[in-house]
Enzyme design. Sequence first.
Site, PDB file in Angstrom:
ATOM      1  N   SER A  16     -39.035  34.450  15.484  1.00 55.28           N
ATOM      2  CA  SER A  16     -40.474  34.648  15.266  1.00 55.28           C
ATOM      3  C   SER A  16     -40.810  35.170  13.861  1.00 55.28           C
ATOM      4  O   SER A  16     -41.788  34.705  13.266  1.00 55.28           O
ATOM      5  CB  SER A  16     -41.056  35.577  16.336  1.00 55.28           C
ATOM      6  OG  SER A  16     -40.963  34.941  17.588  1.00 55.28           O
ATOM      7  N   LYS A  65     -42.217  40.882  29.498  1.00 53.40           N
ATOM      8  CA  LYS A  65     -43.528  40.231  29.644  1.00 53.40           C
ATOM      9  C   LYS A  65     -44.315  40.712  30.868  1.00 53.40           C
ATOM     10  O   LYS A  65     -45.523  40.912  30.776  1.00 53.40           O
ATOM     11  CB  LYS A  65     -43.352  38.708  29.705  1.00 53.40           C
ATOM     12  CG  LYS A  65     -42.929  38.125  28.376  1.00 53.40           C
ATOM     13  CD  LYS A  65     -42.794  36.622  28.441  1.00 53.40           C
ATOM     14  CE  LYS A  65     -42.169  36.109  27.160  1.00 53.40           C
ATOM     15  NZ  LYS A  65     -42.015  34.679  27.121  1.00 53.40           N
ATOM     16  N   TYR A 215     -33.438  27.596  23.327  1.00 58.30           N
ATOM     17  CA  TYR A 215     -33.172  26.888  22.074  1.00 58.30           C
ATOM     18  C   TYR A 215     -32.037  27.619  21.369  1.00 58.30           C
ATOM     19  O   TYR A 215     -31.726  28.766  21.687  1.00 58.30           O
ATOM     20  CB  TYR A 215     -34.422  26.876  21.177  1.00 58.30           C
ATOM     21  CG  TYR A 215     -34.932  28.272  20.879  1.00 58.30           C
ATOM     22  CD1 TYR A 215     -34.472  29.002  19.788  1.00 58.30           C
ATOM     23  CD2 TYR A 215     -35.837  28.894  21.748  1.00 58.30           C
ATOM     24  CE1 TYR A 215     -34.900  30.290  19.554  1.00 58.30           C
ATOM     25  CE2 TYR A 215     -36.270  30.188  21.521  1.00 58.30           C
ATOM     26  CZ  TYR A 215     -35.800  30.875  20.426  1.00 58.30           C
ATOM     27  OH  TYR A 215     -36.211  32.167  20.208  1.00 58.30           O
TER      28      TYR A 215
HETATM   29  N1  LIG Z   1     -38.961  28.541  24.040  1.00 57.73           N
HETATM   30  C1  LIG Z   1     -39.787  29.514  24.321  1.00 57.73           C
HETATM   31  O1  LIG Z   1     -40.810  29.719  23.658  1.00 57.73           O
HETATM   32  C2  LIG Z   1     -39.515  30.381  25.529  1.00 57.73           C
HETATM   33  C3  LIG Z   1     -40.546  31.129  26.090  1.00 57.73           C
HETATM   34  C4  LIG Z   1     -40.256  31.900  27.227  1.00 57.73           C
HETATM   35  C5  LIG Z   1     -38.946  31.941  27.735  1.00 57.73           C
HETATM   36  N2  LIG Z   1     -37.961  31.191  27.148  1.00 57.73           N
HETATM   37  C6  LIG Z   1     -36.578  31.208  27.697  1.00 57.73           C
HETATM   38  O2  LIG Z   1     -36.609  30.959  29.095  1.00 57.73           O
HETATM   39  C7  LIG Z   1     -35.512  31.611  29.737  1.00 57.73           C
HETATM   40  C8  LIG Z   1     -35.956  32.368  30.985  1.00 57.73           C
HETATM   41  O3  LIG Z   1     -36.775  33.471  30.591  1.00 57.73           O
HETATM   42  P1  LIG Z   1     -37.470  34.403  31.712  1.00 57.73           P
HETATM   43  O4  LIG Z   1     -38.363  35.325  30.957  1.00 57.73           O
HETATM   44  O5  LIG Z   1     -38.048  33.590  32.808  1.00 57.73           O
HETATM   45  O6  LIG Z   1     -36.198  35.189  32.296  1.00 57.73           O
HETATM   46  P2  LIG Z   1     -36.119  35.934  33.708  1.00 57.73           P
HETATM   47  O7  LIG Z   1     -37.468  36.384  34.151  1.00 57.73           O
HETATM   48  O8  LIG Z   1     -35.012  36.917  33.552  1.00 57.73           O
HETATM   49  O9  LIG Z   1     -35.646  34.780  34.761  1.00 57.73           O
HETATM   50  C9  LIG Z   1     -34.382  34.202  34.657  1.00 57.73           C
HETATM   51  C10 LIG Z   1     -34.263  33.042  35.631  1.00 57.73           C
HETATM   52  O10 LIG Z   1     -33.011  32.386  35.386  1.00 57.73           O
HETATM   53  C11 LIG Z   1     -32.275  32.288  36.616  1.00 57.73           C
HETATM   54  N3  LIG Z   1     -30.844  32.311  36.292  1.00 57.73           N
HETATM   55  C12 LIG Z   1     -30.209  33.157  35.452  1.00 57.73           C
HETATM   56  N4  LIG Z   1     -28.882  32.820  35.357  1.00 57.73           N
HETATM   57  C13 LIG Z   1     -28.696  31.738  36.171  1.00 57.73           C
HETATM   58  C14 LIG Z   1     -27.573  30.938  36.507  1.00 57.73           C
HETATM   59  N5  LIG Z   1     -26.361  31.178  36.008  1.00 57.73           N
HETATM   60  N6  LIG Z   1     -27.744  29.896  37.371  1.00 57.73           N
HETATM   61  C15 LIG Z   1     -28.959  29.641  37.890  1.00 57.73           C
HETATM   62  N7  LIG Z   1     -30.077  30.362  37.603  1.00 57.73           N
HETATM   63  C16 LIG Z   1     -29.942  31.406  36.756  1.00 57.73           C
HETATM   64  C17 LIG Z   1     -32.751  33.448  37.446  1.00 57.73           C
HETATM   65  O11 LIG Z   1     -32.469  33.190  38.810  1.00 57.73           O
HETATM   66  P3  LIG Z   1     -32.426  34.388  39.913  1.00 57.73           P
HETATM   67  O12 LIG Z   1     -33.869  34.630  40.303  1.00 57.73           O
HETATM   68  O13 LIG Z   1     -31.605  33.840  41.003  1.00 57.73           O
HETATM   69  O14 LIG Z   1     -31.816  35.582  39.224  1.00 57.73           O
HETATM   70  C18 LIG Z   1     -34.261  33.444  37.109  1.00 57.73           C
HETATM   71  O15 LIG Z   1     -34.943  32.470  37.844  1.00 57.73           O
HETATM   72  C19 LIG Z   1     -34.897  32.536  28.699  1.00 57.73           C
HETATM   73  O16 LIG Z   1     -33.687  31.942  28.278  1.00 57.73           O
HETATM   74  C20 LIG Z   1     -35.917  32.583  27.572  1.00 57.73           C
HETATM   75  O17 LIG Z   1     -35.298  32.720  26.305  1.00 57.73           O
HETATM   76  C21 LIG Z   1     -38.226  30.428  26.056  1.00 57.73           C
END
Ligand SMILES: NC(=O)c1ccc[n+]([C@@H]2O[C@H](COP(=O)([O-])OP(=O)(O)OC[C@H]3O[C@@H](n4cnc5c(N)ncnc54)[C@H](OP(=O)(O)O)[C@@H]3O)[C@@H](O)[C@H]2O)c1
Length: 267
Positions: A16, A65, A215
Site C-alpha cells: 500500500s 477489519k 497476491y
Molecule cells: N487483494 C486484496 O485487496 C485483498 C483484500 C482482502 C483480503 N485479501 C486476502 O484474502 C485472504 C483472506 O483474508 P481474510 O481477511 O478473509 O482472512 P480471515 O478472516 O482470517 O479468513 C481466512 C479464511 O481462510 C480459510 N483458511 C485458512 N487456511 C486454510 C486452509 N489451509 N485450507 C482451507 N481454508 C483455509 C479460513 O477457514 P476456517 O474458517 O476454516 O478457518 C477462513 O475462511 C488473505 O490472504 C488476504 O491477504 C486480499
Amino acid sequence: MDHYGVIGNPIQHSKSPEIFKLFANQTQQLLIYERILVEKESLEAELSKLKTRHFKGVNVTLPFKQQAFALMDTVSERAKQAQAVNTITLNPDGTLSGDNTDGIGFIRDLTRNHRFDIRGKKVLLLGAGGAIRGVMPAILNEEPAAMTIANRTAEKAIALAKSFSGNIQACGLSALNTQKFDLVVNGTSASLHAEDLALPDGLFNAGACSYDMVYGKGQTPYLQWSEQQGAKVVVDGSGMLIEQAAESFYLWRGTRPVTQGICEVIA
Ligand SMILES: NC(=O)c1ccc[n+]([C@@H]2O[C@H](COP(=O)([O-])OP(=O)(O)OC[C@H]3O[C@@H](n4cnc5c(N)ncnc54)[C@H](OP(=O)(O)O)[C@@H]3O)[C@@H](O)[C@H]2O)c1
C-alpha cells in the site's frame, strides 16, 4: 504534510505505501503514507495514538477489519453490509468514520480490468472470513444466477450465507464434488501460508474465471491448480489491492487516481 497509513499484523509485506506514493505523485498531492504494525490487542490504543499524531486516515488489513468496525463512531452502508472496515477517516472533531472499499475494488478489477461479467453466472466463494464477507454484497449487487460459499469450517459458511438475503448455498470444502461454476473466488488465506486447498477436480465450467484474492511474487498455488483444471481466466489479488486503494484515496483526497499501469510498477 497530511499523514496516512496502513494498520495490520503482519504489515511488512504490504504494498500500500508504494501504491499511495504513485497515486500521490500522479495527482500532485502532498502526503505521507506508512506501514503501522499493531499488536493483536492494541487496535483501540493505536487509533487513539494516531489521533494525537494528527493522522487523517488509515487503511486496515488482516486481522483487524472486523475489530475496526466495532470501534467506529459512524460507518458507511457498504461497511455495515460487510461488518468490516478497511478505510478509516480520522475526522477533525476526533470521531472515526469507517468504510469498506474491498467490494468495489474486487468488482472494478474483475469487471473493468478483466472484462468478466458476473450477471447470470454461477459463483463459488471459497472461505468465510473478512475478505469474502467484504466482497459478498458487491457480488450480489451484480446479480449472479447462483452463489455458493464453501469453507473449511462449514458452520462458518452456513452462518455467513444466513446473514445475507437471497438464494445462497453453503457447505464445507469437502462437499463440493459434482458442481461446476463460472466464477470461483479464493478468499481463504491458504495461499498465504503455502497450504493446499483440498478442492475436487472439475469445478470450472467452460470459459470460467478463477480469482485468488492473495497476491505475491509469481502465480499462487491455487491459480496454478486452476489453470491445470481448465479455468480460462486466472487473476490474482494485486488488481483488487490497487482498486480498493484507489477508492480509499478518493474518499480521503476527493480525486480519483488512474489505476492502469500501477500493477506493472509495483510487481
Ligand atoms: N487483494 C486484496 O485487496 C485483498 C483484500 C482482502 C483480503 N485479501 C486476502 O484474502 C485472504 C483472506 O483474508 P481474510 O481477511 O478473509 O482472512 P480471515 O478472516 O482470517 O479468513 C481466512 C479464511 O481462510 C480459510 N483458511 C485458512 N487456511 C486454510 C486452509 N489451509 N485450507 C482451507 N481454508 C483455509 C479460513 O477457514 P476456517 O474458517 O476454516 O478457518 C477462513 O475462511 C488473505 O490472504 C488476504 O491477504 C486480499
